[in-house]
Design an enzyme around this catalytic site. Structure first.
Site, PDB file in Angstrom:
ATOM      1  N   HIS A  37       4.357   7.415  -8.124  1.00 30.47           N
ATOM      2  CA  HIS A  37       3.054   7.922  -8.589  1.00 30.47           C
ATOM      3  C   HIS A  37       3.010   9.454  -8.569  1.00 30.47           C
ATOM      4  O   HIS A  37       1.983  10.055  -8.266  1.00 30.47           O
ATOM      5  CB  HIS A  37       1.898   7.381  -7.731  1.00 30.47           C
ATOM      6  CG  HIS A  37       1.729   5.896  -7.794  1.00 30.47           C
ATOM      7  ND1 HIS A  37       0.853   5.268  -8.635  1.00 30.47           N
ATOM      8  CD2 HIS A  37       2.332   4.894  -7.099  1.00 30.47           C
ATOM      9  CE1 HIS A  37       0.916   3.955  -8.464  1.00 30.47           C
ATOM     10  NE2 HIS A  37       1.810   3.693  -7.543  1.00 30.47           N
TER      11      HIS A  37
ATOM     12  N   ASN B 125      -4.071  -0.427  -8.600  1.00 27.38           N
ATOM     13  CA  ASN B 125      -3.304  -0.265  -9.836  1.00 27.38           C
ATOM     14  C   ASN B 125      -4.076  -0.880 -10.994  1.00 27.38           C
ATOM     15  O   ASN B 125      -5.043  -1.606 -10.774  1.00 27.38           O
ATOM     16  CB  ASN B 125      -1.951  -0.981  -9.727  1.00 27.38           C
ATOM     17  CG  ASN B 125      -0.909  -0.157  -8.968  1.00 27.38           C
ATOM     18  OD1 ASN B 125      -1.028   1.054  -8.823  1.00 27.38           O
ATOM     19  ND2 ASN B 125       0.115  -0.838  -8.482  1.00 27.38           N
TER      20      ASN B 125
ATOM     21  N   HIS C 278      -4.624   6.236   1.387  1.00 29.42           N
ATOM     22  CA  HIS C 278      -4.025   5.316   2.348  1.00 29.42           C
ATOM     23  C   HIS C 278      -4.823   4.010   2.364  1.00 29.42           C
ATOM     24  O   HIS C 278      -6.010   4.032   2.702  1.00 29.42           O
ATOM     25  CB  HIS C 278      -4.054   5.964   3.742  1.00 29.42           C
ATOM     26  CG  HIS C 278      -3.263   5.210   4.756  1.00 29.42           C
ATOM     27  ND1 HIS C 278      -2.887   3.895   4.605  1.00 29.42           N
ATOM     28  CD2 HIS C 278      -2.763   5.592   5.951  1.00 29.42           C
ATOM     29  CE1 HIS C 278      -2.200   3.502   5.651  1.00 29.42           C
ATOM     30  NE2 HIS C 278      -2.105   4.508   6.487  1.00 29.42           N
TER      31      HIS C 278
HETATM   32 FE1  HDD Z   1       1.822   2.408  -3.283  1.00 28.12          FE
HETATM   33  C1  HDD Z   1       1.427   5.724  -3.770  1.00 28.12           C
HETATM   34  C2  HDD Z   1      -0.797   1.751  -5.418  1.00 28.12           C
HETATM   35  C3  HDD Z   1       2.539  -0.944  -3.145  1.00 28.12           C
HETATM   36  C4  HDD Z   1       4.092   3.004  -0.877  1.00 28.12           C
HETATM   37  N1  HDD Z   1       0.573   3.513  -4.392  1.00 28.12           N
HETATM   38  C5  HDD Z   1       0.558   4.876  -4.460  1.00 28.12           C
HETATM   39  C6  HDD Z   1      -0.472   5.314  -5.347  1.00 28.12           C
HETATM   40  C7  HDD Z   1      -1.097   4.192  -5.815  1.00 28.12           C
HETATM   41  C8  HDD Z   1      -0.443   3.066  -5.201  1.00 28.12           C
HETATM   42  C9  HDD Z   1      -2.258   4.135  -6.791  1.00 28.12           C
HETATM   43  C10 HDD Z   1      -0.773   6.754  -5.709  1.00 28.12           C
HETATM   44  C11 HDD Z   1      -1.834   7.330  -4.815  1.00 28.12           C
HETATM   45  C12 HDD Z   1      -2.172   8.722  -5.250  1.00 28.12           C
HETATM   46  O1  HDD Z   1      -2.695   8.874  -6.369  1.00 28.12           O
HETATM   47  O2  HDD Z   1      -1.908   9.644  -4.484  1.00 28.12           O
HETATM   48  N2  HDD Z   1       1.072   0.749  -4.158  1.00 28.12           N
HETATM   49  C13 HDD Z   1      -0.074   0.679  -4.921  1.00 28.12           C
HETATM   50  C14 HDD Z   1      -0.423  -0.707  -5.135  1.00 28.12           C
HETATM   51  C15 HDD Z   1       0.529  -1.462  -4.509  1.00 28.12           C
HETATM   52  C16 HDD Z   1       1.453  -0.548  -3.888  1.00 28.12           C
HETATM   53  C17 HDD Z   1      -1.642  -1.190  -5.898  1.00 28.12           C
HETATM   54  C18 HDD Z   1       0.657  -2.945  -4.406  1.00 28.12           C
HETATM   55  C19 HDD Z   1      -0.341  -3.732  -4.300  1.00 28.12           C
HETATM   56  N3  HDD Z   1       3.107   1.249  -2.234  1.00 28.12           N
HETATM   57  C20 HDD Z   1       3.220  -0.113  -2.287  1.00 28.12           C
HETATM   58  C21 HDD Z   1       4.158  -0.564  -1.285  1.00 28.12           C
HETATM   59  C22 HDD Z   1       4.587   0.549  -0.609  1.00 28.12           C
HETATM   60  C23 HDD Z   1       3.918   1.681  -1.240  1.00 28.12           C
HETATM   61  C24 HDD Z   1       4.542  -2.009  -1.029  1.00 28.12           C
HETATM   62  C25 HDD Z   1       5.521   0.667   0.534  1.00 28.12           C
HETATM   63  C26 HDD Z   1       5.645  -0.232   1.471  1.00 28.12           C
HETATM   64  N4  HDD Z   1       2.676   4.077  -2.522  1.00 28.12           N
HETATM   65  C27 HDD Z   1       3.550   4.088  -1.512  1.00 28.12           C
HETATM   66  C28 HDD Z   1       3.906   5.473  -1.042  1.00 28.12           C
HETATM   67  C29 HDD Z   1       3.003   6.349  -1.957  1.00 28.12           C
HETATM   68  C30 HDD Z   1       2.335   5.336  -2.843  1.00 28.12           C
HETATM   69  C31 HDD Z   1       5.350   5.769  -0.992  1.00 28.12           C
HETATM   70  C32 HDD Z   1       3.685   7.492  -2.702  1.00 28.12           C
HETATM   71  C33 HDD Z   1       2.770   8.679  -2.541  1.00 28.12           C
HETATM   72  C34 HDD Z   1       1.756   8.249  -1.612  1.00 28.12           C
HETATM   73  O3  HDD Z   1       2.002   6.982  -1.202  1.00 28.12           O
HETATM   74  O4  HDD Z   1       0.821   8.897  -1.216  1.00 28.12           O
HETATM   75  O5  HDD Z   1       3.596   5.633   0.295  1.00 28.12           O
END
Ligand code: HDD
Length: 684
Positions: A77, A150, A341
């Site tokens: 993202h 999402n 978060h």
């Molecule tokens: Fe995630 C970012 C949505 C599964 C780990 N995620 C991130 C963002 C969105 C989502 C909208 C961007 C937030 C922003 O604009 O700063 N993610 C989802 C949805 C998921 C999902 C709807 C499934 C239902 N994500 C998911 C899993 C993991 C992560 C299973 C790890 C175990 N996601 C992350 C992250 C991010 C992230 C690596 C990257 C940047 C951040 O968090 O802030 O931690």
């Protein structure tokens, strides 16, 4: 700051105001130490042609700051765009949740929403085939609540331990960093065929959902099953939905790819411009609520994030509205530094044992520590709650708060044991006391093992045009996969979703076409088809193509009708600036065939003009043809009509040919713009 006061829709903006700098206009330039500067173009050198001197503190400060002005982009993202707004609940949700921001229809809660693509890096394009992030931070009186959603209601995997593998597979391949912002390569499809729980999500990813027309025209989904808990401690399972008031609409794939080149910022500009024009982006909040006793009443596991709850079985109850109405002042300070978060909850909202959700609760804090450089990222203005916050956490990189007092520990007697904890009745968060027991194992329940029925349900729910788009998407994606074995594995997998579909794309990718598959699920869910979405002309973009010598009566009549129906109309010609009608009227052209073409618009109206030259005619014909191939509404009069007819394009739905000044012509054009696209042309 950090005082108790009533929260309203302006609370976050007022807090941000405390951190906004005055702009640079008419100010004297200084160093960061406040020293006024007399020179900013020459570094300090020994003589006019001599070496630069180390004592040049101004150069050192300026260059050091520059050298350090990048932070790591989000690991997924990375490319996003955000806006401020407010949320109001329509009716009290007291019987289900004690969350304060869901109680009183008179209260408006400030929000900040960041939309994103997932795979591409920060400088990539807005229109790849990809999931879109839809993360909302509610600044409530009980602290920040983040709904990190999402635009697709399910996910690729059931357990977050696979997340790094998924992301490694879909991101550019590690040896050559190719391709950017695309799933169309070997490692992703290899991962898919070796992780068949992804089947349902892949169907959504191949569908039109993955190429939205606008952030303002896509749904949002919390994906996981969460819990609502009321004042009496009773819990319900809940899934969250955002429903756009403009309906859910998509681009077509060829258009999306062309837009990626013509205007990589298409979607962020769309949101930025809409808000600046007062066309606020509006989404209703919906909830699907399930009694705990019904946990096992379905043929899927409610804890499985690869499954939807069909809306026909568990209706979506609309409970409130979010309006995005203010753009950011500074992209980095707000959009880049915002930290979401899923674990940021308020009393009345709790988690379930969805194994994907559980892992997310770890990952988000962890990633911000690296990305934002330490444990004090909650103090960054965009992340600060609007309610007061006190605890004994101290120090660390970039600490802003000057905590007063001698005591920074709990329990204490020196400060009357403050800050003190409070009971749930006084607002203290208490985790829902779900009974859990079991052996420590690394395994998943049998109830998570049907990977195909809902993928078939999705396919069954699509219109004929949507089905064709899915087949074409598979042909494109797998057409880019070099390994024949990988292509074959994918085909073998999707034969279990729908045999006809898989045969249709298998034929085009040099593999053995399957003759059998396992699923014969017959269910469908009409709510999943975008054919059944809201259709209206509001905020759509129409382009009016004119050349010198145009008929001003035609054009003015159409412009008026467009405007009065909320369509944003703009003039395109072969040049910028004034274009002169036969009667001397002038209209200002803001676009040219070269700068925009048809892809930047929802609908085209080609009028032409008596003085159009051959080159104009050629470009106008290309524009008409392209709009036609993208199934867009096309209105033609005067020369435009001749150019349309000369190409032997079939007249039919969505083609309005005639004289601009008739009411019928204009009304038909508006109706066509509302209809969005005309898939009848797909078979031409
Ligand atoms: Fe995630 C970012 C949505 C599964 C780990 N995620 C991130 C963002 C969105 C989502 C909208 C961007 C937030 C922003 O604009 O700063 N993610 C989802 C949805 C998921 C999902 C709807 C499934 C239902 N994500 C998911 C899993 C993991 C992560 C299973 C790890 C175990 N996601 C992350 C992250 C991010 C992230 C690596 C990257 C940047 C951040 O968090 O802030 O931690």
């Amino acid at each position: 700051m950090n005082e108790e006061k009533e929260i309203n829709e302006n609370s976050k903006n007022e807090q941000l105001e405390l951190f906004r700098s005055a702009d640079n206009q008419d100010k004297i330039m200084t160093t960061n130490q406040g020293l006024k500067l007399s020179e900013d173009e020459f570094s300090l050198t020994a003589g006019e042609r001599g070496p630069t001197l180390l004592e040049d503190f101004h150069f050192r400060e300026k260059m050091t700051h520059f050298d350090h002005e990048r932070i790591p982009e989000r690991v997924v993202h990375a490319r996003g765009f955000a806006a401020h707004g407010e949320f109001e609940v329509y009716e009290s949700m007291k019987s289900f949740t004690k969350a304060k921001f869901l109680q009183d229809p008179n209260v408006k809660t400030p929000v900040f929403v960041r939309f994103s693509t997932v795979v591409g890096s920060r400088g990539s394009l807005d229109t790849p085939r990809d999931v879109r992030g839809f993360a909302t931070k509610f600044y409530t009186e009980e602290g920040n609540y983040d709904l990190v959603a999402n635009n697709i209601p399910i996910f690729f995997i059931q357990d977050g331990i696979k997340f790094p593998d998924l992301v490694h597979a879909i991101k550019p391949e590690p040896h050559n960093e190719i391709p950017q912002a695309s799933a169309a390569h070997d490692t992703f499809w290899d991962w898919v065929s070796q992780n068949q729980e992804s089947a349902n999500m892949i169907m959504w990813l191949m569908s039109d959902r993955a190429i939205p027309r606008s952030f303002r025209m896509m749904e949002g989904f919390g994906v996981h099953t969460f819990r609502f808990v009321n004042e009496e401690g009773k819990a319900h399972f809940v899934k969250f939905h955002w429903k756009p008031l403009l309906g859910t609409h998509s681009l077509v794939w060829d258009e999306a790819q062309k837009l990626g080149g013509k205007d990589p910022d298409f979607m962020r500009k769309d949101l930025w411009d809409a808000i600046n024009m007062g066309n606020n982006a509006e989404f209703e909040l919906g909830v699907q609520i399930l009694e705990e006793k019904d946990e096992f009443a379905f043929d899927f596991d409610v804890l499985d994030a690869t499954k939807i709850w069909p809306e026909e079985d568990i209706p979506v109850r609309i409970i409130g509205k979010m309006t995005l109405n203010r753009n950011v002042d500074n992209f980095f300070a707000e959009t880049e530094q915002v930290a979401f978060h899923p674990g940021n909850v308020v009393p009345g909202i709790d988690f379930t044992n969805d194994p994907l959700l559980q892992t997310r609760l770890f990952s988000y804090t962890d990633t911000q520590l690296l990305r934002l450089g330490g444990p004090n990222f909650h103090e960054i203005p965009i992340n600060r709650p609007v309610c007061p916050f006190f605890n004994n956490q101290r120090d660390g990189f970039h600490r802003q708060t000057i905590n007063k007092g001698q005591v920074a520990y709990h329990n204490n007697s020196l400060a009357n044991n403050s800050p003190k904890t409070v009971s749930p009745a006084e607002g203290g968060y208490a985790h829902y006391q779900e009974k859990v027991e079991g052996r420590k194992i690394r395994a998943r329940s049998e109830s998570f093992k049907d990977h195909f029925s809902q993928a078939t349900l999705f396919w069954n729910s699509m219109s004929a045009a949507e089905k064709q788009h899915i087949i074409d998407a598979f042909r494109f994606e797998l057409g880019k996969v070099k390994s024949k074995d990988v292509r074959q594995n994918v085909v073998n997998m999707f034969a279990n979703v729908d045999l006809d579909m898989t045969q249709a794309f298998a034929k085009a990718i040099d593999v053995v076409v399957p003759t059998s598959g396992t699923t014969n699920a017959t269910k469908s869910s009409p709510a999943l088809s975008q054919e059944n979405t809201l259709k209206k002309p509001n905020t759509r973009k129409a382009v009016v193509v004119i050349a010198d010598g145009f008929n001003s009566i035609n054009v003015k009549a159409v412009l008026e009708v467009l405007e009065s129906n909320g369509v944003h109309a703009t003039i395109l010609s072969d040049k910028l600036g004034p274009i002169k009608a036969l009667d001397g009227t002038e209209l200002e052209s803001k676009h040219t065939f070269l700068t925009d073409g048809s892809v930047a618009f929802d609908a085209v109206y080609v009028e032409g003009g008596a003085n159009a030259n051959k080159e104009f005619e050629k470009d106008a014909k290309i524009l008409i043809k392209e709009a036609y191939m993208h199934y867009k509404p096309i209105a033609v009069t005067s020369e435009g009509l001749l150019w349309f007819e000369a190409q032997q394009l079939v007249k039919g739905p969505g083609i309005i040919a005639g004289k601009g000044q008739t009411t019928e012509f204009a009304t038909q054009f508006i109706e066509a713009i509302s209809a969005h696209r005309f898939w009848e042309r797909q078979v031409v």
